[in-house]
Design a protein around this motif. Structure first.
Motif, PDB file in Angstrom:
ATOM      1  N   ILE A 139       0.838  -1.206   0.000  1.00 27.70           N
ATOM      2  CA  ILE A 139       0.000   0.000   0.000  1.00 27.70           C
ATOM      3  C   ILE A 139       0.870   1.252   0.000  1.00 27.70           C
ATOM      4  O   ILE A 139       1.822   1.357   0.768  1.00 27.70           O
ATOM      5  N   PHE A 140       0.539   2.174  -0.888  1.00 25.04           N
ATOM      6  CA  PHE A 140       1.095   3.528  -0.851  1.00 25.04           C
ATOM      7  C   PHE A 140      -0.087   4.470  -0.931  1.00 25.04           C
ATOM      8  O   PHE A 140      -0.822   4.480  -1.918  1.00 25.04           O
ATOM      9  N   ASP A 141      -0.288   5.248   0.136  1.00 27.25           N
ATOM     10  CA  ASP A 141      -1.475   6.112   0.149  1.00 27.25           C
ATOM     11  C   ASP A 141      -1.357   7.133   1.275  1.00 27.25           C
ATOM     12  O   ASP A 141      -0.454   7.070   2.110  1.00 27.25           O
ATOM     13  N   LYS A 142      -2.322   8.048   1.268  1.00 27.26           N
ATOM     14  CA  LYS A 142      -2.376   9.069   2.319  1.00 27.26           C
ATOM     15  C   LYS A 142      -3.432   8.682   3.343  1.00 27.26           C
ATOM     16  O   LYS A 142      -4.530   8.235   2.984  1.00 27.26           O
ATOM     17  N   PHE A 143      -3.073   8.848   4.602  1.00 27.51           N
ATOM     18  CA  PHE A 143      -3.991   8.510   5.680  1.00 27.51           C
ATOM     19  C   PHE A 143      -3.893   9.550   6.789  1.00 27.51           C
ATOM     20  O   PHE A 143      -2.892  10.260   6.916  1.00 27.51           O
ATOM     21  N   ALA A 144      -4.943   9.617   7.582  1.00 20.82           N
ATOM     22  CA  ALA A 144      -4.913  10.464   8.774  1.00 20.82           C
ATOM     23  C   ALA A 144      -3.841   9.938   9.712  1.00 20.82           C
ATOM     24  O   ALA A 144      -3.550   8.736   9.728  1.00 20.82           O
ATOM     25  N   PRO A 145      -3.228  10.816  10.518  1.00 16.72           N
ATOM     26  CA  PRO A 145      -2.177  10.374  11.438  1.00 16.72           C
ATOM     27  C   PRO A 145      -2.712   9.379  12.459  1.00 16.72           C
ATOM     28  O   PRO A 145      -3.851   9.493  12.918  1.00 16.72           O
ATOM     29  N   LYS A 146      -1.883   8.412  12.821  1.00 15.81           N
ATOM     30  CA  LYS A 146      -2.291   7.389  13.781  1.00 15.81           C
ATOM     31  C   LYS A 146      -2.524   7.996  15.160  1.00 15.81           C
ATOM     32  O   LYS A 146      -1.717   8.775  15.646  1.00 15.81           O
ATOM     33  N   ASN A 147      -3.645   7.617  15.746  1.00 12.88           N
ATOM     34  CA  ASN A 147      -3.960   7.995  17.122  1.00 12.88           C
ATOM     35  C   ASN A 147      -3.988   9.511  17.339  1.00 12.88           C
ATOM     36  O   ASN A 147      -3.721   9.999  18.435  1.00 12.88           O
ATOM     37  N   LYS A 148      -4.305  10.257  16.281  1.00 16.36           N
ATOM     38  CA  LYS A 148      -4.394  11.709  16.405  1.00 16.36           C
ATOM     39  C   LYS A 148      -5.629  12.201  15.662  1.00 16.36           C
ATOM     40  O   LYS A 148      -6.060  11.602  14.675  1.00 16.36           O
ATOM     41  N   LYS A 149      -6.169  13.304  16.131  1.00 16.18           N
ATOM     42  CA  LYS A 149      -7.266  13.930  15.409  1.00 16.18           C
ATOM     43  C   LYS A 149      -6.730  14.723  14.235  1.00 16.18           C
ATOM     44  O   LYS A 149      -5.579  15.177  14.246  1.00 16.18           O
ATOM     45  N   LEU A 150      -7.571  14.881  13.226  1.00 21.13           N
ATOM     46  CA  LEU A 150      -7.193  15.724  12.094  1.00 21.13           C
ATOM     47  C   LEU A 150      -7.017  17.161  12.560  1.00 21.13           C
ATOM     48  O   LEU A 150      -7.745  17.634  13.427  1.00 21.13           O
ATOM     49  N   SER A 151      -6.057  17.841  11.963  1.00 20.94           N
ATOM     50  CA  SER A 151      -5.884  19.258  12.269  1.00 20.94           C
ATOM     51  C   SER A 151      -7.103  20.030  11.766  1.00 20.94           C
ATOM     52  O   SER A 151      -7.820  19.584  10.860  1.00 20.94           O
ATOM     53  N   LEU A 152      -7.349  21.193  12.349  1.00 21.93           N
ATOM     54  CA  LEU A 152      -8.508  21.994  11.952  1.00 21.93           C
ATOM     55  C   LEU A 152      -8.494  22.339  10.463  1.00 21.93           C
ATOM     56  O   LEU A 152      -9.547  22.228   9.796  1.00 21.93           O
ATOM     57  N   PRO A 153      -7.354  22.739   9.888  1.00 25.69           N
ATOM     58  CA  PRO A 153      -7.351  23.018   8.439  1.00 25.69           C
ATOM     59  C   PRO A 153      -7.785  21.812   7.602  1.00 25.69           C
ATOM     60  O   PRO A 153      -8.531  21.965   6.631  1.00 25.69           O
ATOM     61  N   LYS A 154      -7.341  20.613   8.002  1.00 26.29           N
ATOM     62  CA  LYS A 154      -7.728  19.416   7.251  1.00 26.29           C
ATOM     63  C   LYS A 154      -9.206  19.094   7.437  1.00 26.29           C
ATOM     64  O   LYS A 154      -9.875  18.643   6.498  1.00 26.29           O
ATOM     65  N   VAL A 155      -9.702  19.329   8.642  1.00 25.50           N
ATOM     66  CA  VAL A 155     -11.132  19.118   8.888  1.00 25.50           C
ATOM     67  C   VAL A 155     -11.965  20.015   7.978  1.00 25.50           C
ATOM     68  O   VAL A 155     -12.968  19.586   7.396  1.00 25.50           O
ATOM     69  N   LEU A 156     -11.534  21.262   7.833  1.00 22.36           N
ATOM     70  CA  LEU A 156     -12.262  22.217   6.997  1.00 22.36           C
ATOM     71  C   LEU A 156     -12.112  21.900   5.512  1.00 22.36           C
ATOM     72  O   LEU A 156     -13.054  22.094   4.727  1.00 22.36           O
ATOM     73  N   LEU A 157     -10.918  21.431   5.126  1.00 20.39           N
ATOM     74  CA  LEU A 157     -10.654  21.148   3.717  1.00 20.39           C
ATOM     75  C   LEU A 157     -11.221  19.805   3.257  1.00 20.39           C
ATOM     76  O   LEU A 157     -11.473  19.612   2.069  1.00 20.39           O
ATOM     77  N   ARG A 158     -11.407  18.893   4.182  1.00 19.54           N
ATOM     78  CA  ARG A 158     -11.788  17.521   3.818  1.00 19.54           C
ATOM     79  C   ARG A 158     -13.020  17.440   2.913  1.00 19.54           C
ATOM     80  O   ARG A 158     -12.967  16.778   1.866  1.00 19.54           O
TER      81      ARG A 158
END
Length: 206
Positions: A139-158
């Motif tokens: 697997i090569f892909d992008k994922f949310a960080p392990k055991n962490k919440k998404l940063s606010l900018p990513k939450v807004l951009l998602r």
């Protein structure tokens, strides 16, 4: 995201896909991952979401038994043109509902696919199903960080970015089945963009 919308998106991006995802840091990451895998001619290899065939260009495909699938006919058409003189079997197919029999492939390569399919869990289940015992998933892909919440900018951009056919907030830990003793994560390494993109190797064991 849904399959119909993804077809539209990839019809639009197929002419320019390689300029972004088969150059620069993406090309270097793909090389780093794929050229470290000991593929051999005796193995059956599946590329899921092969796109324009960017990954295939980085391996000795002429010596290998390769099947490559993609849901987008436009992306698949680009790949077929690139490898028209090869023995690679190109098939238009939904990665969430593959028609292959169980335990058919020694390797399944899933490059930038789990973050774009509508149902990543179903896609991963299918990848696991068609993999032989003692086979491996790359697997090569992008994922949310392990055991962490998404940063606010990513939450807004998602939700905005999801309109473009990809999800920046999926957690791999939510995709791989919990307590599944037949799958073993052998490697989980950051590859680029401060670990947003990861190399994950999973073995199917008895």
């Amino acid at each position: 995201m849904n399959n119909s919308w993804n077809k539209v998106i990839y019809k639009i991006v197929s002419p320019i896909y390689d300029k972004f995802f088969n150059s620069g840091i993406f090309l270097n990451a793909r090389k780093q991952i794929l050229q470290s895998i000991p593929f051999s001619g005796e193995q059956k290899i599946l590329f899921v979401g092969v796109g324009t065939g960017a990954d295939l260009e980085l391996i000795n495909y002429s010596d290998l038994d390769i099947t490559a699938i993609d849901y987008s006919p436009n992306m698949l058409g680009k790949a077929k043109t690139k490898f028209k003189d090869s023995t690679i079997k190109f098939l238009e197919m939904d990665a969430q509902n593959m028609v292959f029999e169980d335990e058919l492939f020694d390797y399944v390569v899933a490059s930038l696919i789990l973050s774009v399919v509508p149902d990543a869990n179903k896609c991963f289940q299918e990848i696991s199903r068609v993999l032989k015992h003692e086979g491996k998933i790359i697997i090569f892909d992008k994922f949310a960080p392990k055991n962490k919440k998404l940063s606010l900018p990513k939450v807004l951009l998602r939700p905005i970015i999801s309109v473009l056919g990809t999800d920046i907030g999926r957690s791999f830990e939510d995709i791989i089945p919990k307590n599944n003793k037949s799958l073993k994560v052998e490697e989980d390494s950051p590859v680029m963009m401060n670990g947003m993109y990861r190399k994950i190797i999973i073995a199917k064991i008895h």
